[in-house]
Design an enzyme around this catalytic site. Structure first.
Site, PDB file in Angstrom:
ATOM      1  N   CYS A 256     -89.647 -19.804 -83.045  1.00  0.00           N
ATOM      2  CA  CYS A 256     -88.791 -18.705 -83.641  1.00  0.00           C
ATOM      3  C   CYS A 256     -88.630 -18.062 -82.446  1.00  0.00           C
ATOM      4  O   CYS A 256     -87.571 -17.694 -82.606  1.00  0.00           O
ATOM      5  CB  CYS A 256     -89.945 -17.567 -84.636  1.00  0.00           C
ATOM      6  SG  CYS A 256     -90.463 -18.718 -86.242  1.00  0.00           S
ATOM      7  N   ARG A 257     -89.250 -17.274 -82.040  1.00  0.00           N
ATOM      8  CA  ARG A 257     -88.890 -16.043 -81.352  1.00  0.00           C
ATOM      9  C   ARG A 257     -87.969 -16.666 -80.052  1.00  0.00           C
ATOM     10  O   ARG A 257     -86.350 -17.033 -79.436  1.00  0.00           O
ATOM     11  CB  ARG A 257     -89.577 -15.538 -80.557  1.00  0.00           C
ATOM     12  CG  ARG A 257     -89.870 -14.385 -81.620  1.00  0.00           C
ATOM     13  CD  ARG A 257     -90.883 -13.483 -80.604  1.00  0.00           C
ATOM     14  NE  ARG A 257     -92.208 -14.486 -80.813  1.00  0.00           N
ATOM     15  CZ  ARG A 257     -93.338 -14.244 -80.672  1.00  0.00           C
ATOM     16  NH1 ARG A 257     -93.714 -12.322 -80.617  1.00  0.00           N
ATOM     17  NH2 ARG A 257     -94.523 -14.910 -80.650  1.00  0.00           N
ATOM     18  N   SER A 258     -88.560 -17.806 -79.627  1.00  0.00           N
ATOM     19  CA  SER A 258     -88.176 -18.406 -77.594  1.00  0.00           C
ATOM     20  C   SER A 258     -87.058 -19.414 -78.031  1.00  0.00           C
ATOM     21  O   SER A 258     -86.154 -19.392 -77.045  1.00  0.00           O
ATOM     22  CB  SER A 258     -89.613 -19.036 -77.026  1.00  0.00           C
ATOM     23  OG  SER A 258     -89.783 -20.277 -77.601  1.00  0.00           O
TER      24      SER A 258
ATOM     25  N   CYS B 109     -92.251 -18.376 -76.250  1.00  0.00           N
ATOM     26  CA  CYS B 109     -92.977 -17.480 -77.357  1.00  0.00           C
ATOM     27  C   CYS B 109     -95.186 -18.104 -77.640  1.00  0.00           C
ATOM     28  O   CYS B 109     -95.081 -19.272 -76.821  1.00  0.00           O
ATOM     29  CB  CYS B 109     -92.389 -17.386 -78.788  1.00  0.00           C
ATOM     30  SG  CYS B 109     -91.972 -18.640 -79.357  1.00  0.00           S
TER      31      CYS B 109
ATOM     32  N   ASP C 296     -93.039 -10.859 -83.542  1.00  0.00           N
ATOM     33  CA  ASP C 296     -93.076 -12.084 -84.261  1.00  0.00           C
ATOM     34  C   ASP C 296     -92.744 -12.203 -85.889  1.00  0.00           C
ATOM     35  O   ASP C 296     -92.879 -11.660 -86.405  1.00  0.00           O
ATOM     36  CB  ASP C 296     -94.640 -12.825 -84.208  1.00  0.00           C
ATOM     37  CG  ASP C 296     -94.582 -13.791 -84.557  1.00  0.00           C
ATOM     38  OD1 ASP C 296     -93.704 -14.620 -85.611  1.00  0.00           O
ATOM     39  OD2 ASP C 296     -96.328 -14.350 -85.190  1.00  0.00           O
TER      40      ASP C 296
ATOM     41  N   ASN D  82     -93.384 -20.980 -80.438  1.00  0.00           N
ATOM     42  CA  ASN D  82     -92.053 -22.185 -80.044  1.00  0.00           C
ATOM     43  C   ASN D  82     -91.257 -22.775 -81.367  1.00  0.00           C
ATOM     44  O   ASN D  82     -90.203 -23.506 -81.096  1.00  0.00           O
ATOM     45  CB  ASN D  82     -91.962 -23.274 -78.141  1.00  0.00           C
ATOM     46  CG  ASN D  82     -91.267 -23.918 -77.795  1.00  0.00           C
ATOM     47  OD1 ASN D  82     -90.960 -25.215 -77.907  1.00  0.00           O
ATOM     48  ND2 ASN D  82     -90.035 -22.792 -78.426  1.00  0.00           N
TER      49      ASN D  82
HETATM   50  P1  4NP Z   1     -93.204 -18.139 -82.523  1.00  0.00           P
HETATM   51  O1  4NP Z   1     -93.198 -17.624 -84.701  1.00  0.00           O
HETATM   52  O2  4NP Z   1     -94.015 -17.626 -81.422  1.00  0.00           O
HETATM   53  O3  4NP Z   1     -92.191 -17.139 -82.445  1.00  0.00           O
HETATM   54  O4  4NP Z   1     -92.724 -19.324 -82.757  1.00  0.00           O
HETATM   55  C1  4NP Z   1     -94.420 -17.929 -84.952  1.00  0.00           C
HETATM   56  C2  4NP Z   1     -94.873 -19.362 -85.266  1.00  0.00           C
HETATM   57  C3  4NP Z   1     -96.023 -19.654 -85.840  1.00  0.00           C
HETATM   58  C4  4NP Z   1     -96.725 -19.352 -85.506  1.00  0.00           C
HETATM   59  C5  4NP Z   1     -96.498 -18.038 -84.927  1.00  0.00           C
HETATM   60  C6  4NP Z   1     -95.807 -18.119 -84.211  1.00  0.00           C
HETATM   61  N1  4NP Z   1     -97.946 -20.157 -86.311  1.00  0.00           N
HETATM   62  O5  4NP Z   1     -99.022 -19.473 -86.353  1.00  0.00           O
HETATM   63  O6  4NP Z   1     -97.735 -21.046 -86.583  1.00  0.00           O
END
Ligand code: 4NP
Length: 157
Positions: free
Chosen positions: A16-18, A11, A128, A14
């Site tokens: 939250c989702r992945s 994702c 996200d 890395n």
């Molecule tokens: P992820 O979520 O892609 O599911 O881990 C996010 C976590 C942080 C950010 C973006 C997406 N960020 O921009 O900090």
């Protein structure tokens, strides 16, 4: 014994989702007695959170489902395209970034696609949940990952 099949969940951050997708995949392969056949890892497209543990809401969501998780965030590398059999993105932007990287690697062996393409309920995009204040977005992400990982394993084991 033949080599394990390798899956990389990707994702943007890395955190939250992945990690949830990785935790779910690990959990259900163990439950199904398939741990000797599968290896799973996760990584980020972006470098914002390298070395960090997942977001506390992602960890809590996994804990509530009996999933323990200890990995730290890392960024996707070119070597991943040569190592992993399947690389799954969570949304179209992840896929576009991953395909852009794969195109630069003549030794890419990975099949790249949306994890949600396996969702029997047809919810292809795992959004996200980072900017959601509540736990609902994380729970939804967990449920999508569970449905898709279960269907993927049924098709490939
Ligand atoms: P992820 O979520 O892609 O599911 O881990 C996010 C976590 C942080 C950010 C973006 C997406 N960020 O921009 O900090």
């Amino acid at each position: 014994m033949s080599e394990k099949k390798k899956v990389l969940m990707v994702c943007l951050g890395n955190i939250c989702r992945s990690p949830i997708a990785e935790g779910v995949f690990q959990h259900i392969t163990k439950e199904k007695g398939l741990s000797s056949q599968w290896m799973v890892d996760s990584a980020a497209v972006a470098g914002y959170h390298i070395g960090k543990s997942p977001d506390h809401r992602a960890l809590l969501t996994m804990k509530n489902q009996g999933i323990s998780y200890n990995n730290k965030a890392r960024q996707v590398s070119q070597k991943d395209f040569e190592t992993f059999d399947f690389i799954f993105g969570m949304d179209e932007e992840n896929i576009s970034d991953l395909k852009g990287m794969a195109n630069q690697n003549p030794n890419c062996k990975a099949t790249i696609g949306l994890l949600g393409d396996y969702d029997p309920e047809g919810e292809r995009i795992i959004r996200d949940p980072y900017y959601d204040s509540g736990a609902e977005g994380f729970k939804k992400c967990y449920q999508q990952c569970l449905r898709s990982c279960t269907a993927f394993l049924e098709q490939h084991s």
